[in-house]
Scaffold this motif. Structure first.
Motif, PDB file in Angstrom:
ATOM      1  N   UNK A   1      54.247  30.611  32.868  1.00 30.42           N
ATOM      2  CA  UNK A   1      54.712  31.715  32.030  1.00 30.42           C
ATOM      3  C   UNK A   1      53.922  32.957  32.443  1.00 30.42           C
ATOM      4  N   UNK A   2      54.442  33.691  33.419  1.00 30.50           N
ATOM      5  CA  UNK A   2      53.676  34.749  34.061  1.00 30.50           C
ATOM      6  C   UNK A   2      53.707  36.047  33.265  1.00 30.50           C
ATOM      7  N   UNK A   3      52.536  36.672  33.162  1.00 31.42           N
ATOM      8  CA  UNK A   3      52.397  38.005  32.573  1.00 31.42           C
ATOM      9  C   UNK A   3      51.390  38.797  33.407  1.00 31.42           C
ATOM     10  N   UNK A   4      51.399  40.118  33.229  1.00 35.10           N
ATOM     11  CA  UNK A   4      50.444  40.954  33.942  1.00 35.10           C
ATOM     12  C   UNK A   4      49.088  40.878  33.238  1.00 35.10           C
ATOM     13  N   UNK A   5      48.061  40.491  33.981  1.00 27.34           N
ATOM     14  CA  UNK A   5      46.737  40.251  33.402  1.00 27.34           C
ATOM     15  C   UNK A   5      45.701  41.060  34.166  1.00 27.34           C
ATOM     16  N   UNK A   6      44.875  41.790  33.429  1.00 28.71           N
ATOM     17  CA  UNK A   6      43.739  42.481  34.049  1.00 28.71           C
ATOM     18  C   UNK A   6      42.668  41.461  34.408  1.00 28.71           C
TER      19      UNK A   6
ATOM     20  N   UNK B   1      29.736  38.752  38.754  1.00 30.56           N
ATOM     21  CA  UNK B   1      31.174  38.991  38.878  1.00 30.56           C
ATOM     22  C   UNK B   1      31.382  40.353  39.526  1.00 30.56           C
ATOM     23  N   UNK B   2      32.427  40.442  40.307  1.00 31.13           N
ATOM     24  CA  UNK B   2      32.745  41.711  40.967  1.00 31.13           C
ATOM     25  C   UNK B   2      34.245  41.781  41.207  1.00 31.13           C
ATOM     26  N   UNK B   3      34.845  42.924  40.858  1.00 30.20           N
ATOM     27  CA  UNK B   3      36.281  43.144  41.043  1.00 30.20           C
ATOM     28  C   UNK B   3      36.453  44.486  41.735  1.00 30.20           C
ATOM     29  N   UNK B   4      37.150  44.493  42.865  1.00 30.73           N
ATOM     30  CA  UNK B   4      37.426  45.720  43.604  1.00 30.73           C
ATOM     31  C   UNK B   4      38.920  45.826  43.883  1.00 30.73           C
ATOM     32  N   UNK B   5      39.579  46.859  43.322  1.00 34.25           N
ATOM     33  CA  UNK B   5      39.066  47.866  42.391  1.00 34.25           C
ATOM     34  C   UNK B   5      38.977  47.306  40.969  1.00 34.25           C
ATOM     35  N   UNK B   6      38.299  48.010  40.102  1.00 34.43           N
ATOM     36  CA  UNK B   6      38.068  47.528  38.745  1.00 34.43           C
ATOM     37  C   UNK B   6      39.361  47.338  37.973  1.00 34.43           C
ATOM     38  N   UNK B   7      40.382  48.130  38.305  1.00 31.56           N
ATOM     39  CA  UNK B   7      41.661  48.071  37.574  1.00 31.56           C
ATOM     40  C   UNK B   7      42.603  47.005  38.122  1.00 31.56           C
ATOM     41  N   UNK B   8      42.107  46.138  38.991  1.00 27.28           N
ATOM     42  CA  UNK B   8      42.963  45.143  39.639  1.00 27.28           C
ATOM     43  C   UNK B   8      43.584  44.209  38.604  1.00 27.28           C
ATOM     44  N   UNK B   9      44.885  43.993  38.731  1.00 29.34           N
ATOM     45  CA  UNK B   9      45.593  43.074  37.833  1.00 29.34           C
ATOM     46  C   UNK B   9      46.532  42.208  38.662  1.00 29.34           C
ATOM     47  N   UNK B  10      46.935  41.090  38.079  1.00 24.16           N
ATOM     48  CA  UNK B  10      47.792  40.152  38.800  1.00 24.16           C
ATOM     49  C   UNK B  10      48.746  39.501  37.819  1.00 24.16           C
ATOM     50  N   UNK B  11      49.929  39.156  38.304  1.00 25.16           N
ATOM     51  CA  UNK B  11      50.924  38.482  37.483  1.00 25.16           C
ATOM     52  C   UNK B  11      50.732  36.975  37.590  1.00 25.16           C
ATOM     53  N   UNK B  12      50.385  36.335  36.463  1.00 23.71           N
ATOM     54  CA  UNK B  12      50.097  34.899  36.483  1.00 23.71           C
ATOM     55  C   UNK B  12      50.231  34.315  35.083  1.00 23.71           C
ATOM     56  N   UNK B  13      50.174  32.985  35.028  1.00 31.16           N
ATOM     57  CA  UNK B  13      50.115  32.277  33.751  1.00 31.16           C
ATOM     58  C   UNK B  13      48.652  32.223  33.343  1.00 31.16           C
TER      59      UNK B  13
ATOM     60  N   UNK C   1      48.892  24.121  40.649  1.00 32.42           N
ATOM     61  CA  UNK C   1      49.055  25.355  39.875  1.00 32.42           C
ATOM     62  C   UNK C   1      49.252  26.544  40.810  1.00 32.42           C
ATOM     63  N   UNK C   2      48.473  26.616  41.888  1.00 31.50           N
ATOM     64  CA  UNK C   2      48.597  27.732  42.815  1.00 31.50           C
ATOM     65  C   UNK C   2      49.936  27.713  43.547  1.00 31.50           C
ATOM     66  N   UNK C   3      50.401  26.532  43.912  1.00 34.40           N
ATOM     67  CA  UNK C   3      51.720  26.444  44.548  1.00 34.40           C
ATOM     68  C   UNK C   3      52.812  26.883  43.591  1.00 34.40           C
ATOM     69  N   UNK C   4      52.650  26.553  42.297  1.00 33.47           N
ATOM     70  CA  UNK C   4      53.624  26.986  41.300  1.00 33.47           C
ATOM     71  C   UNK C   4      53.630  28.500  41.142  1.00 33.47           C
ATOM     72  N   UNK C   5      52.511  29.149  41.474  1.00 33.81           N
ATOM     73  CA  UNK C   5      52.420  30.612  41.409  1.00 33.81           C
ATOM     74  C   UNK C   5      52.826  31.265  42.730  1.00 33.81           C
ATOM     75  N   UNK C   6      53.256  30.477  43.699  1.00 34.20           N
ATOM     76  CA  UNK C   6      53.631  31.033  44.996  1.00 34.20           C
ATOM     77  C   UNK C   6      52.439  31.394  45.848  1.00 34.20           C
ATOM     78  N   UNK C   7      51.255  30.868  45.512  1.00 35.66           N
ATOM     79  CA  UNK C   7      50.041  31.155  46.274  1.00 35.66           C
ATOM     80  C   UNK C   7      49.460  29.882  46.851  1.00 35.66           C
ATOM     81  N   UNK C   8      48.171  29.922  47.178  1.00 37.01           N
ATOM     82  CA  UNK C   8      47.519  28.717  47.678  1.00 37.01           C
ATOM     83  C   UNK C   8      46.022  28.805  47.417  1.00 37.01           C
ATOM     84  N   UNK C   9      45.373  27.651  47.476  1.00 41.66           N
ATOM     85  CA  UNK C   9      43.928  27.557  47.296  1.00 41.66           C
ATOM     86  C   UNK C   9      43.328  27.006  48.574  1.00 41.66           C
TER      87      UNK C   9
END
Length: 450
Positions: free
Chosen positions: A304-309, A334-346, A426-434
């Motif tokens: 159930x994907x939503x946009x998440x910071x 923890x470090x996030x570059x850029x700080x406003x990075x967001x991703x669509x995921x469950x 889970x990653x394959x279900x998101x169209x990604x990989x680990x």
């Protein structure tokens, strides 16, 4: 008709010049015709000059026509009506020939543009290798595959796999092969097919590079799910009655023990039986719980994907997984570059994945004096969002690293072998990989690529 008239005009002019020559000869061989001889000489000279001029006009236009054809200059026009009778038809013929050449050239260019457009949009990367080792990338898929890395010579391909150039040069036309490559930290498994083509007497090898990594992952996952589904079904069907009967037998033994309190020898025997039956019941229940945990691999719901910071996601998982880390002298960054990075995921799924990875990292640094774990997120060179969970723990051997995502495989005494297998699913279900990068004795890094 025009060319016939043109030839007729040449014949008439030549005939008149010959007649004038004969008359001049007559005047010269007879006395008393000095004035007439001079006039005929001038007339003959004028006729010859006019004949040469008439022919030269044709030669000049022929030269202009052939130059235009040689240099594909289809803008030339041949309106020769002003040059006299016969030339208008010649000019029309020249113009018609150039028009036909232009139409044929335009058709060839349209066909070439169509072929190029088709090749550019073919989803399979295509490249060719000349005899001197020069490489040409033919379409967008090939350029996207290699990204910003320059691929001009076949030796440039060794940056992705040291054996890649040798494997390509060893391929025979019509042969197919498989090769693993890492490009911009992303794993690719390519199905390679070779075809030999000859252009202008020069041979070159046309190579297609089909990335089958996602198809292999999906097929492998489906095979594991089918296996787990069959195994859990059969095991549950067998162990459920065993567990039920063992629990029932344990209860019956306890009831009998209560009735024979005065018979100590019998009571001791029943105690032994009770312990054995309860052990069977306990192990049966444990096996049922173990099998039940694997059912997660076959019952994973659609994300159930939503946009998440990512800042919010990292705060949540570190609050849950790292609460007691200061007491254990484990440093978390923890470090996030850029700080406003967001991703669509469950969010729920990925939270659980990150918590499991952080718990694994905690286990890996238990024996470290300066334990450090980092949680980072960034955009890779391909524009994909990557989340890394890194530690400076004991690391994982290459042999074990190849098996960590396989269901049932675990190096922990109390482990079930579900966690990382579920992470991969889970990653394959998101169209990604680990992926895992580890050096034994120096630490490990799990990367989630979306």
């Amino acid at each position: 008709m025009g060319f016939k008239r043109f030839s007729l005009f040449i014949i008439i002019r030549t005939a008149l010049a010959m007649v004038s020559l004969l008359v001049l000869s007559f005047f010269l061989t007879n006395t008393g015709y000095h004035a007439a001889s001079i006039v005929m000489t001038l007339l003959l000279a004028a006729q010859l000059a006019e004949l040469v001029s008439f022919v030269s006009k044709t030669n000049a236009e022929l030269v202009r026509f052939f130059e235009a054809a040689r240099h594909a200059d289809y803008s030339q026009r041949f309106d020769l009506s002003r040059l006299g009778s016969g030339f208008d038809e010649l000019g029309k013929a020249f113009g018609d020939i150039l028009s036909r050449l232009q139409i044929a050239r335009n058709q060839q260019e349209e066909t070439l543009r169509h072929v190029k457009a088709v090749v550019e949009h073919v989803p399979v990367p295509l490249m060719s290798i000349q005899n001197d080792g020069q490489v040409t990338l033919w379409n967008n898929s090939a350029r996207r595959l290699f990204g910003t890395h320059p691929v001009i010579n076949i030796d440039d391909l060794s940056a992705f796999n040291s054996n890649f150039p040798k494997q390509l040069l060893a391929m025979a036309p019509g042969e197919r092969s498989l090769i693993n490559m890492v490009i911009d930290d992303m794993q690719h498994q390519l199905s390679i097919a070779a075809t030999e083509i000859v252009i202008a007497g020069q041979k070159e090898l046309l190579i297609s590079l089909q990335d089958i990594q996602s198809e292999l992952d999906a097929a492998q996952l489906e095979a594991w799910q089918d296996l787990v589904r069959v195994l859990t079904h059969e095991i549950m069907n067998s162990i459920t009655p065993v567990a039920s009967l063992a629990n029932t037998a344990a209860d019956l033994v306890d009831d009998v023990k209560a009735q024979v309190d005065e018979q100590l020898e019998l009571k001791d025997s029943l105690s032994d039986v009770s312990d054995a039956v309860k052990t069977v019941a306990r192990r049966s229940d444990s096996l049922m719980n173990f099998v039940t945990s694997y059912r997660q691999l076959t019952r994973l719901p659609e994300p159930n994907k939503t946009q998440v910071l990512l800042t919010e996601l990292f705060d949540q998982v570190t609050r849950i997984a790292c609460t007691n880390w200061p007491n254990k002298a484990i440093d978390i960054t923890t470090n996030i570059e850029p700080k406003s990075l967001s991703v669509t995921l469950d969010r729920d799924m990925i939270e659980q994945v990150l918590i499991n990875l952080l718990k694994n990292a905690e286990h890996a640094v238990q024996e470290c004096n300066s334990a450090a774990i980092s949680l980072t997120a960034y955009l890779n060179l391909r524009g994909h969002i990557v989340i890394d969970v890194s530690d400076n723990g004991v690391g994982i051997s290459e042999e074990v690293a190849e098996k960590v995502f396989v269901p049932f495989f675990t190096t922990k005494r109390e482990g079930s072998g579900v966690g990382l297998a579920l992470t991969r699913q889970v990653m394959l279900a998101h169209g990604g990989h680990v992926s895992l990068h580890s050096i034994q004795g120096k630490g490990s890094k799990f990367s989630l690529t979306f």
